[in-house]
Design a protein around this motif. Structure first.
Motif, PDB file in Angstrom:
ATOM      1  N   ARG A 232       0.830  -1.206   0.000  1.00 44.69           N
ATOM      2  CA  ARG A 232       0.000   0.000   0.000  1.00 44.69           C
ATOM      3  C   ARG A 232       0.869   1.263   0.000  1.00 44.69           C
ATOM      4  O   ARG A 232       0.634   2.192  -0.788  1.00 44.69           O
ATOM      5  CB  ARG A 232      -0.910  -0.037   1.234  1.00 44.69           C
ATOM      6  CG  ARG A 232      -1.901   1.079   1.335  1.00 44.69           C
ATOM      7  CD  ARG A 232      -2.785   0.860   2.536  1.00 44.69           C
ATOM      8  NE  ARG A 232      -3.944   0.043   2.221  1.00 44.69           N
ATOM      9  CZ  ARG A 232      -4.638  -0.655   3.110  1.00 44.69           C
ATOM     10  NH1 ARG A 232      -4.260  -0.654   4.383  1.00 44.69           N
ATOM     11  NH2 ARG A 232      -5.689  -1.349   2.744  1.00 44.69           N
ATOM     12  N   VAL A 233       1.885   1.305   0.852  1.00 45.10           N
ATOM     13  CA  VAL A 233       2.766   2.464   0.910  1.00 45.10           C
ATOM     14  C   VAL A 233       3.547   2.604  -0.391  1.00 45.10           C
ATOM     15  O   VAL A 233       3.724   3.714  -0.913  1.00 45.10           O
ATOM     16  CB  VAL A 233       3.720   2.350   2.120  1.00 45.10           C
ATOM     17  CG1 VAL A 233       4.783   3.439   2.069  1.00 45.10           C
ATOM     18  CG2 VAL A 233       2.936   2.435   3.420  1.00 45.10           C
ATOM     19  N   GLY A 234       4.003   1.491  -0.948  1.00 39.26           N
ATOM     20  CA  GLY A 234       4.743   1.529  -2.203  1.00 39.26           C
ATOM     21  C   GLY A 234       3.917   2.051  -3.358  1.00 39.26           C
ATOM     22  O   GLY A 234       4.480   2.577  -4.333  1.00 39.26           O
ATOM     23  N   ARG A 235       2.615   1.920  -3.266  1.00 39.13           N
ATOM     24  CA  ARG A 235       1.740   2.410  -4.327  1.00 39.13           C
ATOM     25  C   ARG A 235       1.174   3.798  -4.021  1.00 39.13           C
ATOM     26  O   ARG A 235       0.345   4.321  -4.754  1.00 39.13           O
ATOM     27  CB  ARG A 235       0.589   1.418  -4.538  1.00 39.13           C
ATOM     28  CG  ARG A 235       1.073   0.086  -5.068  1.00 39.13           C
ATOM     29  CD  ARG A 235      -0.014  -0.951  -5.196  1.00 39.13           C
ATOM     30  NE  ARG A 235      -0.987  -0.614  -6.232  1.00 39.13           N
ATOM     31  CZ  ARG A 235      -1.786  -1.497  -6.821  1.00 39.13           C
ATOM     32  NH1 ARG A 235      -1.708  -2.780  -6.486  1.00 39.13           N
ATOM     33  NH2 ARG A 235      -2.642  -1.115  -7.735  1.00 39.13           N
ATOM     34  N   GLY A 236       1.650   4.390  -2.924  1.00 46.89           N
ATOM     35  CA  GLY A 236       1.227   5.750  -2.597  1.00 46.89           C
ATOM     36  C   GLY A 236      -0.190   5.830  -2.067  1.00 46.89           C
ATOM     37  O   GLY A 236      -0.800   6.912  -2.097  1.00 46.89           O
ATOM     38  N   ARG A 237      -0.714   4.743  -1.545  1.00 45.87           N
ATOM     39  CA  ARG A 237      -2.080   4.749  -1.033  1.00 45.87           C
ATOM     40  C   ARG A 237      -2.102   5.145   0.444  1.00 45.87           C
ATOM     41  O   ARG A 237      -1.143   4.940   1.176  1.00 45.87           O
ATOM     42  CB  ARG A 237      -2.712   3.366  -1.185  1.00 45.87           C
ATOM     43  CG  ARG A 237      -2.935   2.938  -2.624  1.00 45.87           C
ATOM     44  CD  ARG A 237      -3.649   1.602  -2.677  1.00 45.87           C
ATOM     45  NE  ARG A 237      -3.930   1.192  -4.046  1.00 45.87           N
ATOM     46  CZ  ARG A 237      -4.643   0.106  -4.354  1.00 45.87           C
ATOM     47  NH1 ARG A 237      -5.136  -0.656  -3.399  1.00 45.87           N
ATOM     48  NH2 ARG A 237      -4.861  -0.199  -5.624  1.00 45.87           N
ATOM     49  N   ARG A 238      -3.223   5.696   0.852  1.00 47.80           N
ATOM     50  CA  ARG A 238      -3.471   5.981   2.260  1.00 47.80           C
ATOM     51  C   ARG A 238      -4.648   5.129   2.723  1.00 47.80           C
ATOM     52  O   ARG A 238      -5.523   4.789   1.933  1.00 47.80           O
ATOM     53  CB  ARG A 238      -3.795   7.470   2.457  1.00 47.80           C
ATOM     54  CG  ARG A 238      -2.666   8.385   2.036  1.00 47.80           C
ATOM     55  CD  ARG A 238      -2.953   9.838   2.404  1.00 47.80           C
ATOM     56  NE  ARG A 238      -4.071  10.412   1.666  1.00 47.80           N
ATOM     57  CZ  ARG A 238      -3.964  10.967   0.455  1.00 47.80           C
ATOM     58  NH1 ARG A 238      -2.799  10.973  -0.174  1.00 47.80           N
ATOM     59  NH2 ARG A 238      -5.019  11.506  -0.142  1.00 47.80           N
ATOM     60  N   ALA A 239      -4.664   4.815   4.010  1.00 46.77           N
ATOM     61  CA  ALA A 239      -5.733   3.970   4.546  1.00 46.77           C
ATOM     62  C   ALA A 239      -6.201   4.502   5.894  1.00 46.77           C
ATOM     63  O   ALA A 239      -5.445   5.165   6.616  1.00 46.77           O
ATOM     64  CB  ALA A 239      -5.267   2.527   4.680  1.00 46.77           C
ATOM     65  N   TYR A 240      -7.451   4.186   6.186  1.00 51.84           N
ATOM     66  CA  TYR A 240      -8.069   4.608   7.446  1.00 51.84           C
ATOM     67  C   TYR A 240      -8.802   3.405   8.023  1.00 51.84           C
ATOM     68  O   TYR A 240      -9.512   2.698   7.311  1.00 51.84           O
ATOM     69  CB  TYR A 240      -9.031   5.782   7.204  1.00 51.84           C
ATOM     70  CG  TYR A 240      -8.306   6.966   6.610  1.00 51.84           C
ATOM     71  CD1 TYR A 240      -7.715   7.912   7.433  1.00 51.84           C
ATOM     72  CD2 TYR A 240      -8.180   7.105   5.226  1.00 51.84           C
ATOM     73  CE1 TYR A 240      -7.008   8.981   6.889  1.00 51.84           C
ATOM     74  CE2 TYR A 240      -7.478   8.160   4.679  1.00 51.84           C
ATOM     75  CZ  TYR A 240      -6.895   9.094   5.516  1.00 51.84           C
ATOM     76  OH  TYR A 240      -6.187  10.140   4.973  1.00 51.84           O
ATOM     77  N   HIS A 241      -8.594   3.179   9.323  1.00 52.92           N
ATOM     78  CA  HIS A 241      -9.161   2.008   9.979  1.00 52.92           C
ATOM     79  C   HIS A 241      -9.914   2.404  11.239  1.00 52.92           C
ATOM     80  O   HIS A 241      -9.555   3.366  11.924  1.00 52.92           O
ATOM     81  CB  HIS A 241      -8.053   1.019  10.393  1.00 52.92           C
ATOM     82  CG  HIS A 241      -7.260   0.469   9.254  1.00 52.92           C
ATOM     83  ND1 HIS A 241      -6.232   1.171   8.650  1.00 52.92           N
ATOM     84  CD2 HIS A 241      -7.342  -0.726   8.619  1.00 52.92           C
ATOM     85  CE1 HIS A 241      -5.710   0.438   7.677  1.00 52.92           C
ATOM     86  NE2 HIS A 241      -6.352  -0.718   7.640  1.00 52.92           N
ATOM     87  N   ALA A 242     -10.936   1.621  11.535  1.00 53.02           N
ATOM     88  CA  ALA A 242     -11.611   1.686  12.827  1.00 53.02           C
ATOM     89  C   ALA A 242     -11.700   0.269  13.367  1.00 53.02           C
ATOM     90  O   ALA A 242     -11.919  -0.680  12.607  1.00 53.02           O
ATOM     91  CB  ALA A 242     -13.010   2.294  12.702  1.00 53.02           C
ATOM     92  N   GLY A 243     -11.500   0.127  14.665  1.00 51.91           N
ATOM     93  CA  GLY A 243     -11.586  -1.186  15.301  1.00 51.91           C
ATOM     94  C   GLY A 243     -12.332  -1.081  16.612  1.00 51.91           C
ATOM     95  O   GLY A 243     -12.531   0.014  17.152  1.00 51.91           O
ATOM     96  N   VAL A 244     -12.768  -2.230  17.098  1.00 50.27           N
ATOM     97  CA  VAL A 244     -13.379  -2.288  18.426  1.00 50.27           C
ATOM     98  C   VAL A 244     -12.590  -3.273  19.279  1.00 50.27           C
ATOM     99  O   VAL A 244     -12.247  -4.377  18.830  1.00 50.27           O
ATOM    100  CB  VAL A 244     -14.872  -2.695  18.386  1.00 50.27           C
ATOM    101  CG1 VAL A 244     -15.740  -1.536  17.987  1.00 50.27           C
ATOM    102  CG2 VAL A 244     -15.103  -3.876  17.470  1.00 50.27           C
ATOM    103  N   VAL A 245     -12.292  -2.850  20.495  1.00 50.85           N
ATOM    104  CA  VAL A 245     -11.552  -3.678  21.444  1.00 50.85           C
ATOM    105  C   VAL A 245     -12.508  -4.164  22.515  1.00 50.85           C
ATOM    106  O   VAL A 245     -13.306  -3.381  23.052  1.00 50.85           O
ATOM    107  CB  VAL A 245     -10.395  -2.879  22.081  1.00 50.85           C
ATOM    108  CG1 VAL A 245      -9.703  -3.695  23.165  1.00 50.85           C
ATOM    109  CG2 VAL A 245      -9.394  -2.455  21.010  1.00 50.85           C
ATOM    110  N   HIS A 246     -12.454  -5.461  22.806  1.00 51.75           N
ATOM    111  CA  HIS A 246     -13.246  -6.044  23.886  1.00 51.75           C
ATOM    112  C   HIS A 246     -12.555  -5.716  25.203  1.00 51.75           C
ATOM    113  O   HIS A 246     -11.416  -6.139  25.446  1.00 51.75           O
ATOM    114  CB  HIS A 246     -13.349  -7.555  23.680  1.00 51.75           C
ATOM    115  CG  HIS A 246     -14.243  -8.233  24.660  1.00 51.75           C
ATOM    116  ND1 HIS A 246     -13.850  -9.313  25.401  1.00 51.75           N
ATOM    117  CD2 HIS A 246     -15.529  -7.961  25.020  1.00 51.75           C
ATOM    118  CE1 HIS A 246     -14.844  -9.713  26.173  1.00 51.75           C
ATOM    119  NE2 HIS A 246     -15.873  -8.899  25.965  1.00 51.75           N
ATOM    120  N   GLU A 247     -13.212  -4.937  26.051  1.00 54.66           N
ATOM    121  CA  GLU A 247     -12.578  -4.427  27.259  1.00 54.66           C
ATOM    122  C   GLU A 247     -12.095  -5.534  28.190  1.00 54.66           C
ATOM    123  O   GLU A 247     -10.998  -5.464  28.752  1.00 54.66           O
ATOM    124  CB  GLU A 247     -13.560  -3.511  28.021  1.00 54.66           C
ATOM    125  CG  GLU A 247     -13.948  -2.256  27.262  1.00 54.66           C
ATOM    126  CD  GLU A 247     -12.927  -1.140  27.432  1.00 54.66           C
ATOM    127  OE1 GLU A 247     -11.759  -1.433  27.763  1.00 54.66           O
ATOM    128  OE2 GLU A 247     -13.293   0.026  27.216  1.00 54.66           O
TER     129      GLU A 247
END
Length: 340
Positions: A232-247
């Motif tokens: 992804r970085v080599g292709r110049g892409r950006r990414a955005y993530h959301a996650g949920v953590v079990h407390e």
């Protein structure tokens, strides 16, 4: 087949051959589908990077076809590790020279390349119109049939687009996080504490046992997500993530990803959304996608169109997308042709 095959000279497509790469980029742009919402416009940085950085677990082989010193076509195959198939990523013909036998010559060359790499079948995803949906060109399917291909068995895909100018899924805000969970977000590079979990969730679609996750430094360094990030970085892409953590356990219960290319400020790609099997039933998928959309819009305010694709038997995800305002645009049908 006519004699045009004997007039072609095939040159390997590599990142080190600047003239060939530049000509290929021009051809790719000129050959792009101009049907609205069939695909995002080509991005030069993404395409150039793709020559050097293949997806994890694959190799790429490409060639440019020249006649009389002019580039008139190109082919590129994706070779998955340990599989008998070669995926046709590109089979391009100069728009001014179509229906003159160039495509057939390229198909022959694609078979030769696939055979040279020990593959027994060529496969490709082709676009087909949905009932009541926009018209789609039937030429690619007719061509695939003419060179010996046929639709493959198995689920097809549904390609959906969300136009944020027409529908805002965030009009009512992001849903509350269920008790016992907390929301986290990150960018292109996954934090070390989530790297193995993201890899495992993504590769098993949430069906694995979290206790099997190896969180050692070596496992993190060599995880699938790290290899994917390199591409992804080599292709110049950006990414955005959301996650949920079990407390209670501290484990990552699920995540979603949106990525985008450098050259298309209005376009983004909704990637995988997956929730671990022990955490389903809490509407975490909807929370993740809406929270991540808010994340994307904070850092990429120009994004207007978001595309996604799912197997047509993944009814829950397709329904969730439609509830968010995604509109089905076309069907993706896998075609297969024997290399021999």
């Amino acid at each position: 087949m006519n004699d045009i095959a004997h007039e072609l000279r095939f040159v390997p497509l590599t990142a080190d051959d600047a003239p060939v790469l530049a000509a290929w980029l021009r051809l790719t742009t000129e050959s792009a589908d101009d049907v609205p919402l069939s695909a995002a416009p080509p991005c030069a940085a993404d395409l150039a990077g793709s020559v050097r950085f293949a997806p994890p677990g694959t190799a790429l082989v490409g060639e440019a076809a020249y006649r009389d010193g002019e580039l008139i076509g190109a082919i590129r195959l994706v070779l998955p590790d340990g599989a008998p198939v070669a995926v046709v990523d590109q089979l391009l013909v100069d728009p001014a020279l179509r229906r003159q036998g160039v495509g057939t010559a390229l198909a022959v060359r694609a078979r030769e390349l696939a055979a040279a790499h020990g593959r027994t079948a060529l496969v490709a995803d082709l676009v087909q119109a949905l009932p009541g949906g926009p018209d789609r060109d039937g030429g690619p399917a007719a061509f695939a049939a003419a060179v010996g291909g046929a639709p493959a068995a198995g689920p097809e895909g549904i390609h959906q687009w969300l136009d944020l100018d027409r529908h805002d899924p965030l009009a009512d805000g992001v849903p509350e996080v269920p008790a016992g969970y907390r929301l986290v977000t990150w960018g292109t590079i996954t934090p070390d504490r989530f790297a193995v979990a993201v890899s495992e969730l993504g590769q098993t679609l949430g069906s694995s046992d979290p206790q099997s996750w190896d969180t050692s430094p070596e496992a993190i360094r060599t995880s699938h997500v790290r290899r994917y990030e390199r591409m992804r970085v080599g292709r110049g892409r950006r990414a955005y993530h959301a996650g949920v953590v079990h407390e209670e356990t501290g484990e990552l219960a699920g995540f979603t990803s949106v990525s985008k290319t450098t050259g298309n400020p209005e376009h983004a790609l909704q990637g995988m959304t997956v929730v671990g099997r022990d955490h389903r039933g809490h509407r975490l998928g909807r929370l993740l996608k809406l929270a991540n959309l808010a994340h994307v819009r904070e850092y990429e305010p120009s994004v207007r169109l978001i595309e996604t694709a799912n197997a047509d038997d993944n009814h829950p995800m397709i329904a969730l997308n439609e509830a968010m305002g995604f509109v089905p645009q076309e069907r993706l049908v896998s075609w297969e042709a024997p290399v021999s």
